[in-house]
Design a protein around this motif. Structure first.
Motif, mmCIF file in Angstrom:
data_model
loop_
_atom_site.group_PDB
_atom_site.id
_atom_site.type_symbol
_atom_site.label_atom_id
_atom_site.label_comp_id
_atom_site.label_asym_id
_atom_site.label_seq_id
_atom_site.Cartn_x
_atom_site.Cartn_y
_atom_site.Cartn_z
ATOM 1 N N SER A 21 29.508 -36.221 -7.311
ATOM 2 C CA SER A 21 29.573 -35.318 -8.463
ATOM 3 C C SER A 21 28.199 -35.222 -9.096
ATOM 4 O O SER A 21 27.556 -36.237 -9.347
ATOM 5 C CB SER A 21 30.573 -35.830 -9.494
ATOM 6 N N ILE A 22 27.770 -33.995 -9.342
ATOM 7 C CA ILE A 22 26.466 -33.744 -9.950
ATOM 8 C C ILE A 22 26.683 -32.973 -11.238
ATOM 9 O O ILE A 22 27.403 -31.972 -11.258
ATOM 10 C CB ILE A 22 25.573 -32.934 -9.001
ATOM 11 N N ASP A 23 26.072 -33.442 -12.317
ATOM 12 C CA ASP A 23 26.138 -32.721 -13.589
ATOM 13 C C ASP A 23 25.226 -31.505 -13.506
ATOM 14 O O ASP A 23 24.019 -31.629 -13.328
ATOM 15 C CB ASP A 23 25.691 -33.611 -14.748
ATOM 16 N N THR A 24 25.816 -30.308 -13.628
ATOM 17 C CA THR A 24 25.033 -29.074 -13.542
ATOM 18 C C THR A 24 24.872 -28.403 -14.897
ATOM 19 O O THR A 24 24.072 -27.508 -15.047
ATOM 20 C CB THR A 24 25.680 -28.082 -12.562
ATOM 21 N N ALA A 25 25.650 -28.798 -15.851
ATOM 22 C CA ALA A 25 25.570 -28.252 -17.201
ATOM 23 C C ALA A 25 26.239 -29.267 -18.130
ATOM 24 O O ALA A 25 26.907 -30.189 -17.663
ATOM 25 C CB ALA A 25 26.272 -26.901 -17.271
ATOM 26 N N PRO A 26 26.089 -29.095 -19.424
ATOM 27 C CA PRO A 26 26.694 -30.074 -20.340
ATOM 28 C C PRO A 26 28.198 -30.259 -20.166
ATOM 29 O O PRO A 26 28.710 -31.343 -20.376
ATOM 30 C CB PRO A 26 26.379 -29.499 -21.714
ATOM 31 N N THR A 27 28.912 -29.237 -19.753
ATOM 32 C CA THR A 27 30.367 -29.357 -19.645
ATOM 33 C C THR A 27 30.883 -29.088 -18.231
ATOM 34 O O THR A 27 32.064 -28.851 -18.047
ATOM 35 C CB THR A 27 31.058 -28.374 -20.608
ATOM 36 N N ASN A 29 30.682 -30.133 -13.900
ATOM 37 C CA ASN A 29 30.252 -30.959 -12.772
ATOM 38 C C ASN A 29 30.467 -30.172 -11.489
ATOM 39 O O ASN A 29 31.397 -29.387 -11.376
ATOM 40 C CB ASN A 29 31.070 -32.251 -12.675
ATOM 41 N N THR A 30 29.599 -30.417 -10.521
ATOM 42 C CA THR A 30 29.753 -29.827 -9.208
ATOM 43 C C THR A 30 30.011 -30.958 -8.221
ATOM 44 O O THR A 30 29.271 -31.931 -8.186
ATOM 45 C CB THR A 30 28.481 -29.056 -8.799
ATOM 46 N N ASP A 31 31.078 -30.831 -7.438
ATOM 47 C CA ASP A 31 31.408 -31.837 -6.440
ATOM 48 C C ASP A 31 30.877 -31.399 -5.082
ATOM 49 O O ASP A 31 31.049 -30.246 -4.679
ATOM 50 C CB ASP A 31 32.921 -32.038 -6.340
ATOM 51 N N ILE A 32 30.241 -32.334 -4.388
ATOM 52 C CA ILE A 32 29.699 -32.063 -3.066
ATOM 53 C C ILE A 32 30.322 -33.051 -2.084
ATOM 54 O O ILE A 32 30.062 -34.254 -2.175
ATOM 55 C CB ILE A 32 28.167 -32.204 -3.048
ATOM 56 N N PRO A 33 31.143 -32.564 -1.137
ATOM 57 C CA PRO A 33 31.709 -33.470 -0.136
ATOM 58 C C PRO A 33 30.644 -33.846 0.896
ATOM 59 O O PRO A 33 29.903 -32.992 1.377
ATOM 60 C CB PRO A 33 32.838 -32.660 0.491
ATOM 61 N N LEU A 34 30.555 -35.136 1.188
ATOM 62 C CA LEU A 34 29.581 -35.642 2.147
ATOM 63 C C LEU A 34 30.293 -36.412 3.250
ATOM 64 O O LEU A 34 31.334 -37.020 3.030
ATOM 65 C CB LEU A 34 28.591 -36.585 1.463
ATOM 66 N N LYS A 35 29.708 -36.401 4.433
ATOM 67 C CA LYS A 35 30.228 -37.165 5.560
ATOM 68 C C LYS A 35 29.121 -38.119 6.007
ATOM 69 O O LYS A 35 27.997 -37.696 6.261
ATOM 70 C CB LYS A 35 30.616 -36.227 6.693
ATOM 71 N N VAL A 36 29.449 -39.414 6.057
ATOM 72 C CA VAL A 36 28.493 -40.436 6.466
ATOM 73 C C VAL A 36 28.982 -41.031 7.775
ATOM 74 O O VAL A 36 30.085 -41.566 7.851
ATOM 75 C CB VAL A 36 28.356 -41.546 5.399
ATOM 76 N N THR A 37 28.166 -40.909 8.820
ATOM 77 C CA THR A 37 28.514 -41.424 10.141
ATOM 78 C C THR A 37 27.326 -42.187 10.701
ATOM 79 O O THR A 37 26.258 -42.224 10.110
ATOM 80 C CB THR A 37 28.893 -40.283 11.102
ATOM 81 N N GLY A 38 27.508 -42.759 11.856
ATOM 82 C CA GLY A 38 26.433 -43.493 12.512
ATOM 83 C C GLY A 38 26.685 -44.985 12.458
ATOM 84 O O GLY A 38 27.805 -45.447 12.599
#
Length: 76
Positions: A21-27, A29-38
């Motif tokens: 979750s990234i705060d993009t404005a005071p009210t 949030n933007t959620d970014i799904p990530l995949k971690v492999t290896g």
């Protein structure tokens, strides 16, 4: 950040899906799904394009259902 996945102790492999979750404005949030492999030593972190596509399709379906007065059709 939230997530789920598994680690494989036998070959030190990892397979995680995370939601950053990234705060993009005071009210907002933007959620970014990530995949971690290896492996533990050489992990790969990439955006989870499949999760993004599923979320967009789900939102589009909800918009169409709402537009046609059927928004409660698939709720539990």
């Amino acid at each position: 950040m939230a997530g789920a996945g598994q680690r494989k102790p036998s070959d030190q492999g990892i397979d995680f899906k995370l939601l950053a979750s990234i705060d993009t404005a005071p009210t907002r949030n933007t959620d970014i799904p990530l995949k971690v492999t290896g492996t533990y030593v050489d992990p790969t972190v990439r955006p989870d394009i499949e999760a993004v596509a599923k979320d967009q399709l789900k939102q589009k379906l909800q918009d169409v259902l709402k537009k046609n007065g059927l928004q409660g059709l698939f709720t539990k």
